[in-house]
Design a protein around this motif. Structure first.
Motif, PDB file in Angstrom:
ATOM      1  N   ASP A 104      -5.973  -1.579  -4.579  1.00  0.00           N
ATOM      2  CA  ASP A 104      -4.986  -1.584  -3.418  1.00  0.00           C
ATOM      3  C   ASP A 104      -6.201  -3.264  -3.012  1.00  0.00           C
ATOM      4  N   GLU A 105      -5.467  -3.510  -3.102  1.00  0.00           N
ATOM      5  CA  GLU A 105      -6.749  -4.573  -2.636  1.00  0.00           C
ATOM      6  C   GLU A 105      -7.792  -4.414  -2.314  1.00  0.00           C
ATOM      7  N   SER A 136       0.924  -1.358  -0.110  1.00  0.00           N
ATOM      8  CA  SER A 136       0.074   0.242  -0.054  1.00  0.00           C
ATOM      9  C   SER A 136       1.185   0.824   0.109  1.00  0.00           C
TER      10      SER A 136
HETATM   11 MG   LIG Z   1      -2.298  -2.806   2.158  1.00  0.00          MG
END
Ligand SMILES: [Mg+2]
Ligand SMILES: Nc1ncnc2c1ncn2[C@@H]1O[C@H](COP(=O)(O)OP(=O)(O)O)[C@@H](O)[C@H]1O
Lengths: 220, 257
Positions: free
Chosen positions: B168-169, B48
């Motif tokens: 991000d995910e 991240s």
């Molecule tokens: Mg992360």
């Protein structure tokens, strides 16, 4: 002197005049106090160290000293350094400065309760800090601050009676003058109380409607 | 320096530490136009942080980033000029709670791009259609399911016509039954040639969509390569073990869902 004449000319007319002054006081102090509160809260949360601590110091001073003392300084103190205010101006300035401090605490809490991801998403879109605060953070924070700020507004309606202490004949002041001249404290202040109650009720009703109207669907 | 015109995003030697802890220790990669890069790695490795360094939401301690040959880091231009060209989709959506789905998608167009309100509305509606949510346009985030929220946030990113989108995910906060619809939307973007960098644990998805998988561990790229190479013939035993572990954990194929 007939009872009717007393009620109309000696009681109601002067009280009505006082009420108008009170309305003038709060009609200016409420919105301007709110704006000051927003500025202080934003400065506190997003300002640099200097701005943030200045805002904090401001809030400590105005929440930490009696409003009456603030009003005395504005009206009786400042002339000694050459600044003169009329009673009405002094009272309005005093109420704005003081309620701004209280509003800012509610608004600051609300801003800080907004998740950091909101600011991040706004900035990721290419918004400047100021845009993000204006369009993303404040619309949400102010909604959350409504209950707290409503309280402060209602307090303001009532503490507006302190304006009498800087010689402004607003509602309470008008009542005091009639009551002591005719020695009818109970009757006069009962009416005065009812008028305050009416004003507070109208404002409360309005604020509740506002809160309802601004409610975000789906949020609890 | 000679630059390949096809390269949309270039990340060079990114370093970042928080307090004394070094999180990123020199990460570099290039993304070509139309490519999908998948970044994998254990939690807490700085994936991240790396994505945030790309659009300077986090300022890296060292390293440079270029977007279409223009340097994003140390730029004289306003960073907002670059950010609007770099879409970002977050794990927990970060939709603006006070705005409808439509409002979320159009606000960047109106406030950042200065687009006329009617035009913005039309374009936002088109983006919502693209992710299959035109019927939810007037609902607020709190009225949407997780999968719908994430699709709105994809539409929000898309509306800005970004050169690259960072994910991000995007499915990690979703209930399993909602993951498929979001992966589907992302896959459609890949097919349409969108350039993307994706942090994800969805290995079935990565296998079918990624041009390259980058495995980051301890703040560095341990290994990168085509999905085929990483799954079948990785350089390091560590890569094999990690892929095996997350494949077991998150399942092989997103299509099965
Ligand atoms: Mg992360
Ligand atoms: N803003 C921050 N301040 C301090 N530490 C942070 C911050 N953001 C991330 N970290 C730390 O950096 C490390 C990497 O975080 P992150 O980039 O979120 O990893 P990943 O996404 O790979 O799970 C973690 O140990 C995290 O605690």
């Amino acid at each position: 002197m007939s009872e009717f004449y007393f009620i109309r000319n000696i009681l109601l007319l002067p009280l009505l005049e006082g009420t108008l002054i009170t309305i003038k006081l709060i009609a200016l102090s409420i919105p301007l106090g709110l704006i000051l509160g927003i500025l202080l809260a934003v400065g506190r949360v997003y300002g640099n160290k200097l701005i943030s601590s200045l805002c904090a110091a401001y809030v400590i001073f105005f929440r930490g000293t009696p409003l009456l003392v603030q009003l005395f300084i504005l009206y009786y103190g400042l002339p000694s350094i050459g600044i003169f205010f009329s009673p009405l101006t002094a009272a309005i300035i005093g109420f704005i400065l003081c309620s701004g401090a209280y509003h800012s605490e509610y608004i600051r809490g609300a801003i800080q309760s907004i998740k950091g991801g909101q600011m991040m998403a706004a900035e990721a879109l290419g918004m400047s800090r100021v845009q993000a605060i204006l369009y993303i953070i404040l619309p949400q924070a102010l909604r959350r601050a409504i209950p707290g700020c409503s309280n402060e507004i209602i307090y303001l309606v009532k503490y507006s009676s302190l304006a009498f202490m800087v010689t402004l004949i607003e509602l309470t002041g008008a009542g005091k003058i009639i009551a002591s001249r005719y020695f009818k404290y109970t009757e006069v202040f009962l009416v005065v109380g009812i008028i305050y109650l009416l004003m507070v009720s109208v404002i409360t009703k309005f604020l509740n409607m506002l809160e309802k109207k601004l409610e975000i669907p789906g949020l609890e | 320096m000679q630059r390949d015109k096809d390269i949309v995003l270039e990340v060079e030697d990114i370093h970042k530490k928080y307090r004394e802890e070094k999180i990123l220790k020199g990460v570099s990669f290039k993304v070509k136009k139309g490519e999908t890069k998948v970044i994998i790695g254990p939690s807490g490795t700085g994936k991240s942080t790396l994505l945030r360094c790309i659009n300077q939401l986090t300022i890296p301690d060292r390293g440079r980033v270029w977007l279409e040959g223009e340097e994003v880091t140390h730029t004289k231009k306003s960073i907002n000029q670059f950010r609007q060209k770099i879409g970002m989709v977050f794990q927990d959506f970060n939709l603006f709670d006070h705005l409808t789905a439509l409002g979320n998608v159009e606000i960047g167009l109106i406030k950042v791009k200065g687009m006329d309100k009617n035009k913005a509305r039309q374009k936002a509606m088109e983006e919502l259609r693209q992710v299959g949510l035109e019927n939810q346009a007037y609902l607020y985030p709190a009225q949407l399911s997780g999968g719908q929220k994430q699709r709105v946030s994809i539409a929000r990113a898309l509306a800005m016509d970004p050169k690259v989108i960072l994910f991000d995910e995007p499915t990690s906060a979703l209930d399993p039954e909602l993951i498929g619809e979001v992966l589907e939307a992302i896959k459609n973007l890949a097919i349409q040639g969108m350039t993307m960098v994706l942090v994800t644990h969805e290995m079935g998805f990565a296998r079918s969509v990624a041009n390259e998988i980058i495995f980051i561990e301890n703040g560095k790229i341990l290994e990168s390569g085509s999905p085929y190479k990483l799954f079948n013939n990785p350089k390091y035993e560590r890569t094999r073990r990690f892929l095996k572990k997350i494949t077991e954990l998150y399942g092989e194929s997103s299509e099965k869902r």
